[in-house]
Motif scaffolding. Structure first.
Motif, mmCIF file in Angstrom:
data_model
loop_
_atom_site.group_PDB
_atom_site.id
_atom_site.type_symbol
_atom_site.label_atom_id
_atom_site.label_comp_id
_atom_site.label_asym_id
_atom_site.label_seq_id
_atom_site.Cartn_x
_atom_site.Cartn_y
_atom_site.Cartn_z
ATOM 1 N N ILE A 282 -6.031 3.485 70.800
ATOM 2 C CA ILE A 282 -7.378 3.378 70.352
ATOM 3 C C ILE A 282 -8.812 3.692 70.627
ATOM 4 N N THR A 283 -8.395 3.322 72.295
ATOM 5 C CA THR A 283 -10.015 3.696 72.567
ATOM 6 C C THR A 283 -9.909 5.753 72.794
ATOM 7 N N GLU A 284 -8.648 6.062 72.720
ATOM 8 C CA GLU A 284 -9.050 7.259 72.991
ATOM 9 C C GLU A 284 -8.803 8.103 72.118
ATOM 10 N N GLU A 285 -7.997 7.505 70.957
ATOM 11 C CA GLU A 285 -8.680 8.482 70.066
ATOM 12 C C GLU A 285 -9.660 7.731 68.276
ATOM 13 N N CYS A 286 -10.857 6.769 69.173
ATOM 14 C CA CYS A 286 -11.758 6.426 68.198
ATOM 15 C C CYS A 286 -12.805 6.151 69.173
ATOM 16 N N GLY A 287 -12.656 6.040 70.052
ATOM 17 C CA GLY A 287 -13.617 4.895 71.628
ATOM 18 C C GLY A 287 -13.640 3.796 71.140
ATOM 19 N N TRP A 288 -13.085 3.180 70.144
ATOM 20 C CA TRP A 288 -13.170 1.913 69.867
ATOM 21 C C TRP A 288 -12.746 0.575 71.312
ATOM 22 N N GLU A 289 -12.924 -0.114 71.525
ATOM 23 C CA GLU A 289 -12.344 -1.277 71.982
ATOM 24 C C GLU A 289 -11.888 -2.099 70.962
ATOM 25 N N ALA A 290 -10.311 -2.777 71.321
ATOM 26 C CA ALA A 290 -10.525 -3.456 70.613
ATOM 27 C C ALA A 290 -9.470 -4.628 71.362
ATOM 28 N N THR A 291 -8.710 -5.769 70.486
ATOM 29 C CA THR A 291 -7.735 -6.992 70.813
ATOM 30 C C THR A 291 -6.830 -6.392 70.105
ATOM 31 N N THR B 170 3.965 -1.545 63.162
ATOM 32 C CA THR B 170 2.404 -1.646 63.473
ATOM 33 C C THR B 170 1.469 -3.133 63.641
ATOM 34 N N TYR B 171 0.809 -2.906 63.598
ATOM 35 C CA TYR B 171 -0.374 -4.113 64.542
ATOM 36 C C TYR B 171 -1.413 -4.256 64.076
ATOM 37 N N GLY B 172 -1.586 -5.396 63.757
ATOM 38 C CA GLY B 172 -3.035 -5.490 63.260
ATOM 39 C C GLY B 172 -4.131 -6.044 64.767
ATOM 40 N N ALA B 173 -5.035 -5.454 64.347
ATOM 41 C CA ALA B 173 -5.850 -5.184 65.819
ATOM 42 C C ALA B 173 -7.856 -5.468 65.419
ATOM 43 N N HIS B 174 -8.293 -6.403 66.145
ATOM 44 C CA HIS B 174 -9.966 -6.691 65.655
ATOM 45 C C HIS B 174 -9.907 -5.653 66.948
ATOM 46 N N VAL B 175 -11.047 -5.637 66.216
ATOM 47 C CA VAL B 175 -12.083 -4.461 67.292
ATOM 48 C C VAL B 175 -13.669 -4.685 67.453
ATOM 49 N N THR B 176 -13.834 -5.441 68.787
ATOM 50 C CA THR B 176 -15.210 -5.332 69.454
ATOM 51 C C THR B 176 -16.154 -4.671 69.963
ATOM 52 N N THR B 177 -16.610 -4.110 68.769
ATOM 53 C CA THR B 177 -17.836 -2.696 69.035
ATOM 54 C C THR B 177 -17.976 -2.772 67.364
ATOM 55 N N GLU B 178 -18.979 -2.423 68.017
ATOM 56 C CA GLU B 178 -20.541 -2.288 66.072
ATOM 57 C C GLU B 178 -20.551 -0.787 65.890
ATOM 58 N N ALA B 179 -19.739 0.547 67.155
ATOM 59 C CA ALA B 179 -20.405 1.713 66.798
ATOM 60 C C ALA B 179 -18.828 2.414 65.889
ATOM 61 N N ALA B 180 -19.682 3.754 65.868
ATOM 62 C CA ALA B 180 -19.157 4.397 64.423
ATOM 63 C C ALA B 180 -18.229 5.134 65.372
ATOM 64 N N VAL C 261 -9.771 -3.211 61.104
ATOM 65 C CA VAL C 261 -10.672 -3.144 60.877
ATOM 66 C C VAL C 261 -11.899 -3.249 60.810
ATOM 67 N N GLN C 262 -13.304 -2.231 60.703
ATOM 68 C CA GLN C 262 -14.743 -2.671 61.513
ATOM 69 C C GLN C 262 -15.237 -3.425 59.912
ATOM 70 N N HIS C 263 -16.342 -3.821 59.875
ATOM 71 C CA HIS C 263 -17.223 -4.601 58.981
ATOM 72 C C HIS C 263 -16.669 -4.299 57.044
ATOM 73 N N GLY C 264 -15.312 -5.288 56.978
ATOM 74 C CA GLY C 264 -14.123 -4.765 55.600
ATOM 75 C C GLY C 264 -13.389 -3.611 55.180
ATOM 76 N N LYS C 265 -13.840 -2.825 56.885
ATOM 77 C CA LYS C 265 -13.611 -1.455 56.088
ATOM 78 C C LYS C 265 -12.454 -0.733 57.194
ATOM 79 N N VAL C 266 -10.951 -0.317 56.891
ATOM 80 C CA VAL C 266 -10.044 0.611 57.627
ATOM 81 C C VAL C 266 -9.890 1.467 58.259
#
Length: 137
Positions: A53-62, A84-94, A17-22
């Motif tokens: 997550i990094t390969e499919e959308c370019g995001w870093e996460a925990t 399924t796991y919960g994950a925290h995004v660590t980027t502001e990028a689209a 979830v980034q800024h309230g959106k999955v």
């Protein structure tokens, strides 16, 4: 008669979830799905999920806690165990769409119910949103 166990892959998926959106990705079956991929022998599930997550959308996460697991019968002869796991995004990028998917989208919690995707994904998404709300109380 000799017992022969069923063999099917395990796929680890992340509710990010980034800024309230999955984040959801559209696959070749025109279904929305969570980012993630099949686990290889000897891999740790959170490590694989982080890489996917990094390969499919370019995001870093925990990677956070396991949310759910279920067997997905895709079609005759094709089954997969989804974890399924919960994950925290660590980027502001689209998100950037990889060659593995047709489209990426960010959806509000209220939009998820109407999307073409397996119900257990929706259950995992609802669970993660609830856990995120509880963590800020």
């Amino acid at each position: 008669m000799t017992y022969r166990p069923h063999h099917f892959p395990v796929s680890v998926k992340g509710v990010v979830v980034q800024h309230g959106k999955v984040l959801l990705l559209k696959n070749e079956r025109d279904e929305w799905e969570l980012p993630g991929g099949k686990l290889e022998l000897g891999e740790e599930p959170p490590d694989r999920l982080l890489r996917e997550i990094t390969e499919e959308c370019g995001w870093e996460a925990t990677i956070g806690p396991i949310l759910d697991s279920w067997q997905y019968h895709i079609r005759e002869g094709v089954d997969v165990l989804i974890v399924t796991y919960g994950a925290h995004v660590t980027t502001e990028a689209a998100p950037v769409v990889s060659h593995e998917h047709k489209e990426a989208g960010l959806f509000a919690e209220s939009e998820v119910a109407a999307l073409n995707m397996p119900e257990p994904y929706k259950r995992s998404i609802a669970d993660w949103y609830e856990r995120l709300r509880e963590s800020v109380r």
